[in-house]
Design a protein around this motif. Structure first.
Motif, PDB file in Angstrom:
ATOM      1  N   VAL A   1       0.804  -1.097  -0.060  1.00  0.00           N
ATOM      2  CA  VAL A   1       0.015   0.206  -0.037  1.00  0.00           C
ATOM      3  C   VAL A   1       1.020   1.229   0.198  1.00  0.00           C
ATOM      4  CG1 VAL A   1      -1.580   1.552   1.230  1.00  0.00           C
ATOM      5  CG2 VAL A   1      -2.133  -1.148   1.160  1.00  0.00           C
ATOM      6  N   ARG A   2       1.973   1.314   0.921  1.00  0.00           N
ATOM      7  CA  ARG A   2       2.759   2.354   0.905  1.00  0.00           C
ATOM      8  C   ARG A   2       3.509   2.548  -0.515  1.00  0.00           C
ATOM      9  NH1 ARG A   2       4.127  -0.075   5.389  1.00  0.00           N
ATOM     10  NH2 ARG A   2       3.387   0.754   7.152  1.00  0.00           N
ATOM     11  N   ARG A   3       4.087   1.636  -0.998  1.00  0.00           N
ATOM     12  CA  ARG A   3       4.829   1.724  -2.098  1.00  0.00           C
ATOM     13  C   ARG A   3       4.158   2.081  -3.398  1.00  0.00           C
ATOM     14  NH1 ARG A   3       6.615  -3.293  -1.855  1.00  0.00           N
ATOM     15  NH2 ARG A   3       5.670  -4.153  -3.473  1.00  0.00           N
ATOM     16  N   LEU A   4       2.874   1.313  -3.495  1.00  0.00           N
ATOM     17  CA  LEU A   4       2.178   1.720  -4.749  1.00  0.00           C
ATOM     18  C   LEU A   4       1.007   2.489  -4.749  1.00  0.00           C
ATOM     19  CD1 LEU A   4       2.180  -2.363  -5.991  1.00  0.00           C
ATOM     20  CD2 LEU A   4       3.739  -0.344  -6.543  1.00  0.00           C
ATOM     21  N   GLY A   5       0.516   2.519  -3.485  1.00  0.00           N
ATOM     22  CA  GLY A   5      -0.678   3.420  -3.249  1.00  0.00           C
ATOM     23  C   GLY A   5      -2.036   2.851  -3.513  1.00  0.00           C
ATOM     24  N   ASP A   6      -1.913   1.275  -3.784  1.00  0.00           N
ATOM     25  CA  ASP A   6      -3.070   0.719  -4.004  1.00  0.00           C
ATOM     26  C   ASP A   6      -3.911   0.198  -2.763  1.00  0.00           C
ATOM     27  OD1 ASP A   6      -2.563   0.665  -6.697  1.00  0.00           O
ATOM     28  OD2 ASP A   6      -1.513  -1.150  -6.659  1.00  0.00           O
ATOM     29  N   ILE A   7      -5.187  -0.184  -2.954  1.00  0.00           N
ATOM     30  CA  ILE A   7      -5.842  -0.895  -1.996  1.00  0.00           C
ATOM     31  C   ILE A   7      -5.466  -2.140  -2.011  1.00  0.00           C
ATOM     32  CG2 ILE A   7      -8.276  -1.508  -1.119  1.00  0.00           C
ATOM     33  CD1 ILE A   7      -9.147   1.189  -2.252  1.00  0.00           C
ATOM     34  N   VAL A   8      -5.239  -3.134  -0.743  1.00  0.00           N
ATOM     35  CA  VAL A   8      -4.934  -4.294  -0.695  1.00  0.00           C
ATOM     36  C   VAL A   8      -5.791  -4.961  -0.048  1.00  0.00           C
ATOM     37  CG1 VAL A   8      -3.115  -6.145  -0.052  1.00  0.00           C
ATOM     38  CG2 VAL A   8      -2.495  -3.784  -0.992  1.00  0.00           C
ATOM     39  N   GLU A   9      -6.547  -6.315  -0.468  1.00  0.00           N
ATOM     40  CA  GLU A   9      -7.466  -6.925   0.396  1.00  0.00           C
ATOM     41  C   GLU A   9      -6.925  -8.303   0.961  1.00  0.00           C
ATOM     42  OE1 GLU A   9     -11.090  -9.567  -0.985  1.00  0.00           O
ATOM     43  OE2 GLU A   9     -11.328  -7.609  -1.681  1.00  0.00           O
ATOM     44  N   LEU A  10      -6.895  -8.444   1.976  1.00  0.00           N
ATOM     45  CA  LEU A  10      -6.352  -9.574   2.697  1.00  0.00           C
ATOM     46  C   LEU A  10      -7.569 -10.756   2.566  1.00  0.00           C
ATOM     47  CD1 LEU A  10      -4.616  -7.920   5.894  1.00  0.00           C
ATOM     48  CD2 LEU A  10      -3.509  -9.024   3.940  1.00  0.00           C
ATOM     49  N   GLU A  11      -6.979 -11.972   2.814  1.00  0.00           N
ATOM     50  CA  GLU A  11      -7.951 -13.097   2.809  1.00  0.00           C
ATOM     51  C   GLU A  11      -8.980 -13.119   3.714  1.00  0.00           C
ATOM     52  OE1 GLU A  11      -4.777 -14.262   5.676  1.00  0.00           O
ATOM     53  OE2 GLU A  11      -4.733 -13.436   3.941  1.00  0.00           O
ATOM     54  N   PRO A  12     -10.031 -13.695   3.630  1.00  0.00           N
ATOM     55  CA  PRO A  12     -11.253 -13.722   4.521  1.00  0.00           C
ATOM     56  C   PRO A  12     -10.599 -14.341   5.927  1.00  0.00           C
ATOM     57  CG  PRO A  12     -12.057 -14.585   2.535  1.00  0.00           C
ATOM     58  CD  PRO A  12     -10.602 -14.488   2.372  1.00  0.00           C
ATOM     59  N   MET A  13     -10.989 -13.624   7.153  1.00  0.00           N
ATOM     60  CA  MET A  13     -10.540 -14.095   8.372  1.00  0.00           C
ATOM     61  C   MET A  13     -11.677 -13.801   9.464  1.00  0.00           C
ATOM     62  SD  MET A  13      -7.600 -11.145   8.958  1.00  0.00           S
ATOM     63  CE  MET A  13      -6.986 -11.199   7.406  1.00  0.00           C
ATOM     64  N   ASN A  14     -11.530 -14.546  10.549  1.00  0.00           N
ATOM     65  CA  ASN A  14     -12.269 -14.331  11.566  1.00  0.00           C
ATOM     66  C   ASN A  14     -12.083 -13.131  12.344  1.00  0.00           C
ATOM     67  OD1 ASN A  14     -10.117 -14.963  13.602  1.00  0.00           O
ATOM     68  ND2 ASN A  14     -10.279 -16.913  13.315  1.00  0.00           N
ATOM     69  N   ALA A  15     -13.075 -12.730  13.515  1.00  0.00           N
ATOM     70  CA  ALA A  15     -12.675 -11.726  13.993  1.00  0.00           C
ATOM     71  C   ALA A  15     -11.530 -11.466  14.953  1.00  0.00           C
ATOM     72  CB  ALA A  15     -14.073 -11.366  15.002  1.00  0.00           C
ATOM     73  N   TYR A  16     -11.008 -12.184  15.444  1.00  0.00           N
ATOM     74  CA  TYR A  16      -9.767 -12.716  16.152  1.00  0.00           C
ATOM     75  C   TYR A  16      -8.642 -12.051  15.450  1.00  0.00           C
ATOM     76  CZ  TYR A  16      -5.906 -14.388  19.141  1.00  0.00           C
ATOM     77  OH  TYR A  16      -4.854 -14.374  19.775  1.00  0.00           O
ATOM     78  N   ASP A  17      -8.620 -12.679  14.114  1.00  0.00           N
ATOM     79  CA  ASP A  17      -7.334 -12.223  13.382  1.00  0.00           C
ATOM     80  C   ASP A  17      -7.458 -11.017  12.655  1.00  0.00           C
ATOM     81  OD1 ASP A  17      -6.194 -14.763  13.619  1.00  0.00           O
ATOM     82  OD2 ASP A  17      -7.004 -15.818  11.900  1.00  0.00           O
ATOM     83  N   ARG A  18      -8.853 -10.423  12.289  1.00  0.00           N
ATOM     84  CA  ARG A  18      -9.146  -8.973  12.046  1.00  0.00           C
ATOM     85  C   ARG A  18      -8.677  -8.283  13.050  1.00  0.00           C
ATOM     86  NH1 ARG A  18     -14.051 -11.062  10.505  1.00  0.00           N
ATOM     87  NH2 ARG A  18     -14.979  -9.596  11.909  1.00  0.00           N
ATOM     88  N   ARG A  19      -8.903  -8.442  14.047  1.00  0.00           N
ATOM     89  CA  ARG A  19      -8.375  -7.650  15.305  1.00  0.00           C
ATOM     90  C   ARG A  19      -7.019  -7.208  15.416  1.00  0.00           C
ATOM     91  NH1 ARG A  19      -8.085  -8.543  21.296  1.00  0.00           N
ATOM     92  NH2 ARG A  19      -8.311  -6.608  22.205  1.00  0.00           N
ATOM     93  N   ILE A  20      -6.408  -8.576  15.277  1.00  0.00           N
ATOM     94  CA  ILE A  20      -4.984  -8.403  15.218  1.00  0.00           C
ATOM     95  C   ILE A  20      -4.225  -7.495  14.270  1.00  0.00           C
ATOM     96  CG2 ILE A  20      -2.589  -9.975  14.729  1.00  0.00           C
ATOM     97  CD1 ILE A  20      -4.211 -12.039  16.050  1.00  0.00           C
ATOM     98  N   VAL A  21      -4.622  -7.623  13.011  1.00  0.00           N
ATOM     99  CA  VAL A  21      -4.349  -6.588  12.038  1.00  0.00           C
ATOM    100  C   VAL A  21      -4.800  -5.157  12.447  1.00  0.00           C
ATOM    101  CG1 VAL A  21      -4.717  -5.972   9.463  1.00  0.00           C
ATOM    102  CG2 VAL A  21      -4.659  -8.524  10.047  1.00  0.00           C
ATOM    103  N   HIS A  22      -5.846  -4.888  12.496  1.00  0.00           N
ATOM    104  CA  HIS A  22      -6.189  -3.459  12.903  1.00  0.00           C
ATOM    105  C   HIS A  22      -5.533  -3.085  14.173  1.00  0.00           C
ATOM    106  CE1 HIS A  22      -9.820  -3.716  10.242  1.00  0.00           C
ATOM    107  NE2 HIS A  22     -10.285  -4.581  11.127  1.00  0.00           N
TER     108      HIS A  22
END
Length: 150
Positions: free
Chosen positions: A98-119
């Motif tokens: 995202v920093r390098r290209l300025g693109d939106i990047v979508e990560l794989e589907p994940m559960n709430a616990y994993d999404r919280r870690i990323v956030h």
């Protein structure tokens, strides 16, 4: 805390007929209940989903009995720690893209616990923001990373 998370998990596993021992490890994010069992793979489940469901049930029971209880993490043989490291690596690589290209990047589907870690990982990042988005026609969610608007 009057309600014991370890006792709740022991009862759940007993009712599910999973012989196991549980070690309660204190953590600043709340207690970690690490399960040791000969049936570790069954407790973890595909992509950790059974483990996530077990953690959800323990926390639901815990919060019904005491709403001020800290969130409990349920782990099996360090599985969460290993998968957390891999998840953080993927999220860091995506943030760098995202920093390098300025693109939106979508990560794989994940559960709430994993999404919280990323956030949490990206919470103080000055260049990248993260949002959970439901996949249309599904109950699954993905994390989108995009450049912060300034």
């Amino acid at each position: 805390m009057t309600v014991q998370p370890k006792t709740i998990l022991e009862e759940l596993l007993r009712h599910l007929d999973f012989p196991a021992t549980i070690e309660e490890i204190p953590s600043e994010d709340g207690p970690i209940l690490d399960i040791t069992s000969e049936e570790s793979a069954r407790l973890i489940g595909p992509a950790g989903q059974t483990l996530a469901d077990l953690q959800y049930m323990v926390n639901r029971i815990l919060f019904q009995q005491d709403p001020s209880s800290p969130k409990v993490t349920v782990d099996v043989g360090g599985f969460r720690q290993k998968s957390r490291g891999a998840l953080l690596k993927r999220a860091k690589e995506a943030a760098e893209r995202v920093r390098r290209l300025g693109d939106i990047v979508e990560l794989e589907p994940m559960n709430a616990y994993d999404r919280r870690i990323v956030h949490q990982m990206l919470r103080d990042d000055p260049d990248v923001e993260s949002h959970s988005v439901e996949i249309e026609g599904s109950t699954q969610k993905v994390v989108l990373l995009r450049p912060k608007s300034r």
